[in-house]
Design a protein around this motif. Structure first.
Motif, PDB file in Angstrom:
ATOM      1  N   HIS A 222      32.357  10.866  53.868  1.00 16.15           N
ATOM      2  CA  HIS A 222      33.409  11.188  53.699  1.00 16.15           C
ATOM      3  C   HIS A 222      32.535  12.982  53.697  1.00 16.15           C
ATOM      4  N   THR A 224      35.194  15.316  51.588  1.00 13.61           N
ATOM      5  CA  THR A 224      36.138  15.590  50.397  1.00 13.61           C
ATOM      6  C   THR A 224      36.368  16.288  50.212  1.00 13.61           C
ATOM      7  N   ASP A 227      38.847  16.432  53.326  1.00 17.32           N
ATOM      8  CA  ASP A 227      39.199  14.221  53.372  1.00 17.32           C
ATOM      9  C   ASP A 227      39.036  13.984  54.799  1.00 17.32           C
TER      10      ASP A 227
END
Length: 423
Positions: A222, A224, A227
């Motif tokens: 992921h 972040t 996103d």
């Protein structure tokens, strides 16, 4: 994602099929039905009071236009609570819909009636075995030792650059990888698939659409800051090409293929079975995705299984086909075949492909529908399969084609590699 109406109208069937999966939270079914009853009751009340409010507003307007102001004010006073009631009921309805959604995403797909009961891989059914194990040379080596011997894959260099599970392919090893990718893509195109190139990063909506989120969130890399998620398989972006799409019945079936790298954290994996190419964090794969009419999806599943097997046959590999039991299937699948190749040097079977029918489970999440000839819309069925994942195919070729004087290249690949031996 299962449809609420189906759960409500087929409670016993849903519970029976979930038991085939050895599903540990059957109480979710009754919770969903209970919340659905509350949601529908609230919706009925909201519709009724909204209708009353609309009727009152119309009556007030008519009275005001005819100069009957006092009567209009009286009705306005009587209906003063409508706005607040509508607001409160709307909020209550949103809460119920959210609660229902949060429960629905915890329910896996229902296994097809042919799926056997079972909880572990040992309970999968072997439905077909092709060929016999290759006759290996004395003191045959596993692929990780062959990779070092012929300097074609460097696992330690990958550790230095990134970490374990990110090998570096070199020389004829890299060319073998590229040959396999081109071979698999050419075979898919010849079989009627349309090649697409897709992003290797997807947003959360795409991950949800195919069922990776929230079920496999911990297994995905992921980013972040943005996103975005690195894809674990081309299934995610290729299937999401049709998210929020209304197809025509005559468009079906849709057949796409794509080559992508795949990224999987494989958290918790350890032991001898993760050595070498057996389990990686980054690997290459050619994927097949089909969108079909519901009446044709199980015939399509058999055709996709037969196609994947044809690739293994052309590579001259000994393999078996497993029908996965309920407890070993993926969260989103209704029925899955696994293809495994025998590794004589390791003395074990290596999974190289899964072919699955998701029925309407993904389509419901994706809002992927088609309009039939009579004009009625319904959810399509989605299927996918690995054709093929490269790491264990490479491992199988290295191990099963090793000789005293090098590693032979399967005849079907020679025109792609440009050489017939790794020595």
């Amino acid at each position: 994602m299962l449809q609420v109406n189906y759960i409500r109208e087929n409670r016993e069937k849903v519970l029976e099929r979930l038991s085939v999966r050895n599903f540990k939270q059957p109480e979710l079914v009754d919770q969903i039905i209970k919340i659905d009853e509350e949601r529908r009751s609230t919706q009925t009340s909201l519709d009724a009071i909204s209708a009353e409010a609309n009727a009152a507003a119309k009556q007030i307007g008519d009275l005001m236009r005819t100069g009957r102001k006092e009567e209009a004010e009286a009705i306005k006073a009587q209906s003063a609570s409508h706005k607040e009631n509508i607001k409160n009921m709307g909020e209550q309805l949103t809460e119920l819909e959210t609660a229902q959604f949060n429960l629905l995403v915890q329910l896996p797909n229902l296994p097809h009636d042919q799926v056997p009961v079972g909880a572990t891989p040992e309970e999968n059914l072997t439905v077909y075995t092709h060929g016999s194990p290759a006759e290996l040379i004395p003191n045959a080596l596993p692929h990780w030792e062959l990779a070092a011997k012929y300097d074609i894959i460097d696992f330690e260099l990958g550790v230095k650059i990134t970490g374990a599970g990110f090998p570096v392919y070199k020389g004829k090893g890299a060319r073998l990888q590229r040959a396999l990718i081109n071979f698999f893509l050419d075979q898919a195109i010849e079989a009627g698939y349309n090649e697409v190139q897709v992003p290797h990063l997807v947003n959360a909506a795409s991950g949800f659409g195919t069922g990776q989120l929230p079920d496999k969130e911990g297994q995905m890399y992921h980013s972040t800051v943005d996103d975005l998620y690195l894809i674990p398989t081309a299934e995610v972006p290729v299937t999401n090409l049709y998210r929020d799409v209304m197809l025509k019945e005559e468009d079906l079936p849709i057949k796409n293929t794509a080559y992508t790298p795949c990224f999987r954290r494989e958290a918790g994996s350890y032991g001898a079975h993760v050595r070498g190419l057996n389990r990686l964090h980054q690997f290459d794969k050619v994927e097949l995705v089909q969108i079909t009419h519901p009446d044709q999806s199980y015939q399509t599943l058999e055709e996709m299984s037969a196609y994947v097997q044809s690739l293994l046959q052309k590579l001259g590999l000994h393999y078996r086909v497993l029908l996965l039991c309920g407890g070993d299937m993926g969260f989103t699948s209704a029925m899955t075949y696994d293809m495994e190749v025998w590794s004589g040097a390791q003395g074990r079977w290596l999974e190289v492909s899964s072919v699955s029918n998701f029925e309407t489970y993904q389509a419901n999440r994706l809002k992927l529908r088609f309009k039939g000839k009579e004009g009625k819309s319904q959810f399509a069925h989605s299927l996918n399969g690995s054709a093929l994942a490269l790491p264990r195919i490479v491992a199988s070729i290295l191990e099963n084609y090793q000789t005293e004087n090098g590693i032979k290249i399967p005849e079907a690949l020679v025109k792609y590699t440009g050489f017939d031996t790794i020595d």
